[in-house]
Design a protein around this motif. Structure first.
Motif, PDB file in Angstrom:
ATOM      1  N   ALA A 176     -54.841  27.670  27.786  1.00 51.92           N
ATOM      2  CA  ALA A 176     -55.029  29.110  27.633  1.00 51.92           C
ATOM      3  C   ALA A 176     -56.373  29.412  26.972  1.00 51.92           C
ATOM      4  CB  ALA A 176     -53.889  29.712  26.816  1.00 51.92           C
ATOM      5  N   ALA A 177     -56.723  28.630  25.962  1.00 51.55           N
ATOM      6  CA  ALA A 177     -58.007  28.817  25.289  1.00 51.55           C
ATOM      7  C   ALA A 177     -59.164  28.475  26.230  1.00 51.55           C
ATOM      8  CB  ALA A 177     -58.070  27.973  24.029  1.00 51.55           C
ATOM      9  N   GLN A 178     -59.029  27.386  26.969  1.00 52.81           N
ATOM     10  CA  GLN A 178     -60.097  26.966  27.882  1.00 52.81           C
ATOM     11  C   GLN A 178     -60.316  27.987  28.986  1.00 52.81           C
ATOM     12  OE1 GLN A 178     -62.037  24.060  27.364  1.00 52.81           O
ATOM     13  NE2 GLN A 178     -63.272  25.204  28.816  1.00 52.81           N
ATOM     14  N   TYR A 179     -59.270  28.645  29.419  1.00 49.56           N
ATOM     15  CA  TYR A 179     -59.387  29.670  30.453  1.00 49.56           C
ATOM     16  C   TYR A 179     -60.337  30.787  30.008  1.00 49.56           C
ATOM     17  CZ  TYR A 179     -58.120  33.268  33.803  1.00 49.56           C
ATOM     18  OH  TYR A 179     -58.168  34.240  34.763  1.00 49.56           O
ATOM     19  N   ILE A 180     -60.196  31.220  28.759  1.00 46.42           N
ATOM     20  CA  ILE A 180     -61.069  32.270  28.218  1.00 46.42           C
ATOM     21  C   ILE A 180     -62.505  31.763  28.133  1.00 46.42           C
ATOM     22  CG2 ILE A 180     -61.569  33.720  26.200  1.00 46.42           C
ATOM     23  CD1 ILE A 180     -59.077  34.589  27.735  1.00 46.42           C
ATOM     24  N   LEU A 181     -62.682  30.536  27.641  1.00 47.78           N
ATOM     25  CA  LEU A 181     -64.032  29.988  27.516  1.00 47.78           C
ATOM     26  C   LEU A 181     -64.681  29.788  28.878  1.00 47.78           C
ATOM     27  CD1 LEU A 181     -63.422  27.408  24.659  1.00 47.78           C
ATOM     28  CD2 LEU A 181     -64.438  29.698  24.491  1.00 47.78           C
ATOM     29  N   VAL A 226     -61.261  26.918  17.808  1.00 49.32           N
ATOM     30  CA  VAL A 226     -62.205  26.820  18.925  1.00 49.32           C
ATOM     31  C   VAL A 226     -63.617  26.836  18.360  1.00 49.32           C
ATOM     32  CG1 VAL A 226     -63.051  27.933  21.023  1.00 49.32           C
ATOM     33  CG2 VAL A 226     -60.614  27.989  20.484  1.00 49.32           C
ATOM     34  N   SER A 227     -64.450  25.899  18.822  1.00 56.21           N
ATOM     35  CA  SER A 227     -65.848  25.821  18.408  1.00 56.21           C
ATOM     36  C   SER A 227     -66.738  25.732  19.638  1.00 56.21           C
ATOM     37  CB  SER A 227     -66.093  24.593  17.531  1.00 56.21           C
ATOM     38  OG  SER A 227     -65.318  24.656  16.365  1.00 56.21           O
ATOM     39  N   VAL A 228     -67.842  26.479  19.617  1.00 61.49           N
ATOM     40  CA  VAL A 228     -68.795  26.483  20.726  1.00 61.49           C
ATOM     41  C   VAL A 228     -70.205  26.354  20.150  1.00 61.49           C
ATOM     42  CG1 VAL A 228     -69.760  27.828  22.637  1.00 61.49           C
ATOM     43  CG2 VAL A 228     -67.301  27.879  22.193  1.00 61.49           C
ATOM     44  N   ALA A 280     -59.211  31.429  20.797  1.00 61.56           N
ATOM     45  CA  ALA A 280     -58.335  30.915  19.741  1.00 61.56           C
ATOM     46  C   ALA A 280     -57.033  31.707  19.692  1.00 61.56           C
ATOM     47  CB  ALA A 280     -59.047  30.959  18.390  1.00 61.56           C
ATOM     48  N   TYR A 281     -57.128  33.029  19.810  1.00 60.54           N
ATOM     49  CA  TYR A 281     -55.932  33.867  19.771  1.00 60.54           C
ATOM     50  C   TYR A 281     -55.025  33.604  20.976  1.00 60.54           C
ATOM     51  CZ  TYR A 281     -52.843  37.860  19.808  1.00 60.54           C
ATOM     52  OH  TYR A 281     -51.729  38.643  19.841  1.00 60.54           O
ATOM     53  N   ASP A 282     -55.602  33.590  22.170  1.00 56.02           N
ATOM     54  CA  ASP A 282     -54.790  33.358  23.372  1.00 56.02           C
ATOM     55  C   ASP A 282     -54.173  31.963  23.371  1.00 56.02           C
ATOM     56  OD1 ASP A 282     -55.276  35.885  24.269  1.00 56.02           O
ATOM     57  OD2 ASP A 282     -56.368  35.297  26.070  1.00 56.02           O
ATOM     58  N   SER A 284     -60.576  30.344  14.187  1.00 55.37           N
ATOM     59  CA  SER A 284     -59.282  29.694  14.025  1.00 55.37           C
ATOM     60  C   SER A 284     -58.214  30.770  13.886  1.00 55.37           C
ATOM     61  CB  SER A 284     -59.313  28.807  12.781  1.00 55.37           C
ATOM     62  OG  SER A 284     -58.127  28.084  12.656  1.00 55.37           O
ATOM     63  N   VAL A 285     -57.119  30.594  14.621  1.00 54.00           N
ATOM     64  CA  VAL A 285     -56.004  31.550  14.569  1.00 54.00           C
ATOM     65  C   VAL A 285     -54.721  30.779  14.304  1.00 54.00           C
ATOM     66  CG1 VAL A 285     -54.647  33.218  15.879  1.00 54.00           C
ATOM     67  CG2 VAL A 285     -57.131  33.212  16.083  1.00 54.00           C
ATOM     68  N   LYS A 286     -53.960  31.246  13.320  1.00 52.46           N
ATOM     69  CA  LYS A 286     -52.670  30.636  12.985  1.00 52.46           C
ATOM     70  C   LYS A 286     -51.574  31.674  13.227  1.00 52.46           C
ATOM     71  CE  LYS A 286     -52.105  28.225   9.192  1.00 52.46           C
ATOM     72  NZ  LYS A 286     -51.902  27.848   7.773  1.00 52.46           N
ATOM     73  N   LEU A 287     -50.568  31.277  14.005  1.00 54.17           N
ATOM     74  CA  LEU A 287     -49.443  32.162  14.297  1.00 54.17           C
ATOM     75  C   LEU A 287     -48.126  31.438  14.042  1.00 54.17           C
ATOM     76  CD1 LEU A 287     -50.555  33.786  17.687  1.00 54.17           C
ATOM     77  CD2 LEU A 287     -50.639  34.813  15.427  1.00 54.17           C
ATOM     78  N   LYS A 288     -47.126  32.202  13.613  1.00 53.64           N
ATOM     79  CA  LYS A 288     -45.782  31.635  13.481  1.00 53.64           C
ATOM     80  C   LYS A 288     -45.189  31.473  14.869  1.00 53.64           C
ATOM     81  CE  LYS A 288     -44.559  33.272   8.928  1.00 53.64           C
ATOM     82  NZ  LYS A 288     -44.245  32.025   8.284  1.00 53.64           N
TER      83      LYS A 288
END
Length: 114
Positions: free
Chosen positions: A43-48, A76-78, A23-25, A99-103
């Motif tokens: 990017a998220a899928q790469y980590i998963l 992201v949910s697994v 989620a962060y990436d 869940s990650v929220k960034l500006k």
């Protein structure tokens, strides 16, 4: 039984950490100027993929990122049942979600090429 319990707990912890990092990436990849929601998902899928998760769900909000988008949220949910290495005894029917929220970054300067 003790061995399999340790094995499952290690796997659950591995997935828990990976879900947050994904989620962060994802959010980090989507916050840069010119990025798209697909960039964040990749990017998220790469980590998963690095921890061999299956049937994960990656949601990017907003689904279309424009120059005026102020924040991006990646969730992201697994499902643990489908990602256990042994019989899922300690987390049956559970889904890990982060869940990650960034500006978003905005490039307000123009650089001249010399």
């Amino acid at each position: 039984l003790f061995f399999f319990a340790q094995f499952e707990i290690v796997r659950l912890n591995n997935i828990r950490n990976s879900v947050y990092m994904a989620a962060y990436d994802g959010a980090r990849a989507g916050m840069v100027p010119g990025a798209t929601a697909d960039d964040a998902k990749q990017a998220a899928q790469y980590i998963l993929d690095s921890v061999s998760t299956i049937n994960s769900t990656i949601t990017v909000s907003p689904s279309t990122i424009t120059d005026s988008t102020e924040e991006i949220t990646v969730t992201v949910s697994v499902p643990l049942d489908e990602n256990a290495w042994t019989i899922p005894l300690y987390a049956p029917g559970k889904v890990l979600t982060a869940s990650v929220k960034l500006k978003r970054e905005h490039d307000t300067t123009v650089y001249a090429a010399n």
